[in-house]
Design a protein around this motif. Structure first.
Motif, short mmCIF file in Angstrom:
data_model
loop_
_atom_site.label_atom_id
_atom_site.label_comp_id
_atom_site.label_asym_id
_atom_site.label_seq_id
_atom_site.Cartn_x
_atom_site.Cartn_y
_atom_site.Cartn_z
N THR A 194 -4.81 1.48 8.12
CA THR A 194 -5.06 0.87 6.82
C THR A 194 -3.73 0.40 6.23
OG1 THR A 194 -6.92 2.36 6.46
CG2 THR A 194 -6.00 1.27 4.51
N ILE A 195 -3.67 -0.84 5.79
CA ILE A 195 -2.44 -1.37 5.21
C ILE A 195 -2.09 -0.59 3.94
CG2 ILE A 195 -1.37 -3.38 4.09
CD1 ILE A 195 -3.02 -5.16 5.94
N LYS A 196 -0.83 -0.19 3.86
CA LYS A 196 -0.34 0.53 2.68
C LYS A 196 0.72 -0.28 1.93
CE LYS A 196 -1.84 4.13 1.92
NZ LYS A 196 -3.03 4.33 1.09
N SER A 197 1.56 -1.02 2.68
CA SER A 197 2.60 -1.80 2.01
C SER A 197 2.96 -3.04 2.83
CB SER A 197 3.86 -0.96 1.77
OG SER A 197 4.48 -0.62 2.98
N LEU A 198 3.47 -4.03 2.11
CA LEU A 198 3.95 -5.26 2.73
C LEU A 198 5.27 -5.62 2.09
CD1 LEU A 198 0.59 -5.82 2.06
CD2 LEU A 198 1.13 -7.48 3.83
N ARG A 199 6.23 -6.06 2.90
CA ARG A 199 7.51 -6.55 2.40
C ARG A 199 7.72 -7.94 2.98
NH1 ARG A 199 11.85 -2.12 3.77
NH2 ARG A 199 10.67 -2.10 5.68
N LEU A 200 7.87 -8.92 2.08
CA LEU A 200 7.97 -10.30 2.51
C LEU A 200 9.23 -10.93 1.95
CD1 LEU A 200 4.28 -11.14 1.58
CD2 LEU A 200 5.12 -10.43 3.82
N SER A 201 10.05 -11.49 2.81
CA SER A 201 11.27 -12.16 2.38
C SER A 201 11.33 -13.53 3.03
CB SER A 201 12.49 -11.33 2.80
OG SER A 201 13.68 -12.02 2.48
N TYR A 202 11.56 -14.55 2.21
CA TYR A 202 11.68 -15.91 2.73
C TYR A 202 12.68 -16.64 1.86
CZ TYR A 202 10.03 -20.25 4.97
OH TYR A 202 9.93 -21.41 5.69
N ALA A 203 13.84 -16.94 2.42
CA ALA A 203 14.89 -17.60 1.65
C ALA A 203 15.75 -18.47 2.56
CB ALA A 203 15.76 -16.56 0.96
N TRP A 204 16.36 -19.48 1.98
CA TRP A 204 17.34 -20.30 2.68
C TRP A 204 18.14 -21.07 1.65
CZ3 TRP A 204 15.73 -25.60 2.47
CH2 TRP A 204 14.38 -25.80 2.23
N VAL B 247 -2.42 -0.56 -2.24
CA VAL B 247 -1.45 -1.35 -1.49
C VAL B 247 -0.38 -1.86 -2.45
CG1 VAL B 247 -1.08 -3.45 -0.12
CG2 VAL B 247 -3.11 -2.04 0.28
N VAL B 248 0.87 -1.79 -2.01
CA VAL B 248 1.99 -2.33 -2.78
C VAL B 248 2.68 -3.38 -1.92
CG1 VAL B 248 4.22 -1.84 -3.85
CG2 VAL B 248 2.34 -0.19 -4.06
N ALA B 249 2.90 -4.56 -2.49
CA ALA B 249 3.58 -5.64 -1.79
C ALA B 249 4.81 -6.04 -2.58
CB ALA B 249 2.65 -6.84 -1.63
N THR B 250 5.91 -6.25 -1.87
CA THR B 250 7.10 -6.79 -2.50
C THR B 250 7.40 -8.13 -1.84
OG1 THR B 250 8.58 -5.65 -0.97
CG2 THR B 250 8.07 -4.53 -3.03
N SER C 85 3.04 -2.51 6.83
CA SER C 85 3.01 -1.09 7.21
C SER C 85 1.65 -0.49 6.89
CB SER C 85 4.08 -0.31 6.44
OG SER C 85 5.36 -0.76 6.81
N GLY C 86 1.16 0.26 7.85
CA GLY C 86 -0.14 0.90 7.69
C GLY C 86 -0.05 2.39 7.94
N THR C 87 -1.19 3.03 7.93
CA THR C 87 -1.26 4.48 8.10
C THR C 87 -0.95 4.91 9.53
OG1 THR C 87 -3.65 4.26 8.45
CG2 THR C 87 -2.90 4.83 6.22
#
Length: 188
Positions: free
Chosen positions: A42-52, A122-125, A141-143
């Protein structure tokens, strides 16, 4: 306008898609299958970075891509991929709370960072920026495990890895060849 276009496409029996070509990259198709299979739990968190560095890439960007009235800015220009990914892997879920901050040049956001909390825990950054280089990595990230999805230039011809760390705690790596960015979507 979008509603009109979708109705017109339906009448003409055509396909109308947003240009989120990344969903059709072999690396992303494999990542979505892993997520949907339950392999990471089960999804618990997501971290997403996109830069240039927009101005290094395009010196005329302030006139073109950086136009707020044309939908420019870090969140609209490249952060939209992060938000679309959240909607793709967390379908039918809206964040219950959002805390965001950014760096602005007038009304144009050079960068935006946010924490999104969902009702199911779920927490997403997300972090998107047009004024700095980035690893551009996404993590789900999941369980039972985690999935690392590096984002690089799909026109480069380089290998595109996908890292899975599941319940054995060891990284499993699958590589995909970079190809023309829009070709997989057109083929679909």
């Amino acid at each position: 306008q979008a509603v009109h276009l979708f109705r017109l496409a339906e009448e003409k029996k055509l396909i109308l898609l947003e240009g989120f070509m990344y969903r059709f990259f072999p690396q992303m198709v494999a990542a979505k299958k892993i997520i949907d299979s339950g392999k990471i739990g089960t999804i618990k968190s997501l971290r997403l970075s996109y830069a240039w560095l927009l101005y290094d890439f395009d010196p005329n960007a302030r006139r073109t891509r950086a136009s707020v009235s044309a939908g420019g800015g870090a969140l609209n220009d490249i952060g939209c991929y992060c938000i679309d990914f959240l909607n793709w892997v967390l379908p039918d879920q809206l964040p219950e709370s959002v805390l965001a901050t950014g760096e602005f040049d007038g009304d144009f956001d050079l960068s935006t960072s946010a924490i999104l909390e969902y009702r199911n825990g779920v927490v997403a950054t997300l972090d998107c920026a047009l004024n700095r280089p980035s690893f551009n990595g996404w993590e789900v990230s999941g369980t039972r495990g985690s999935l690392m999805i590096p984002r690089f230039d799909w026109n480069s011809g380089d290998q595109m890895p996908l890292y899975l760390i599941d319940d054995d705690g060891k990284p499993h790596i699958e590589n995909f060849v970079a190809e023309d960015a829009f070709l997989p979507q057109f083929n679909h």
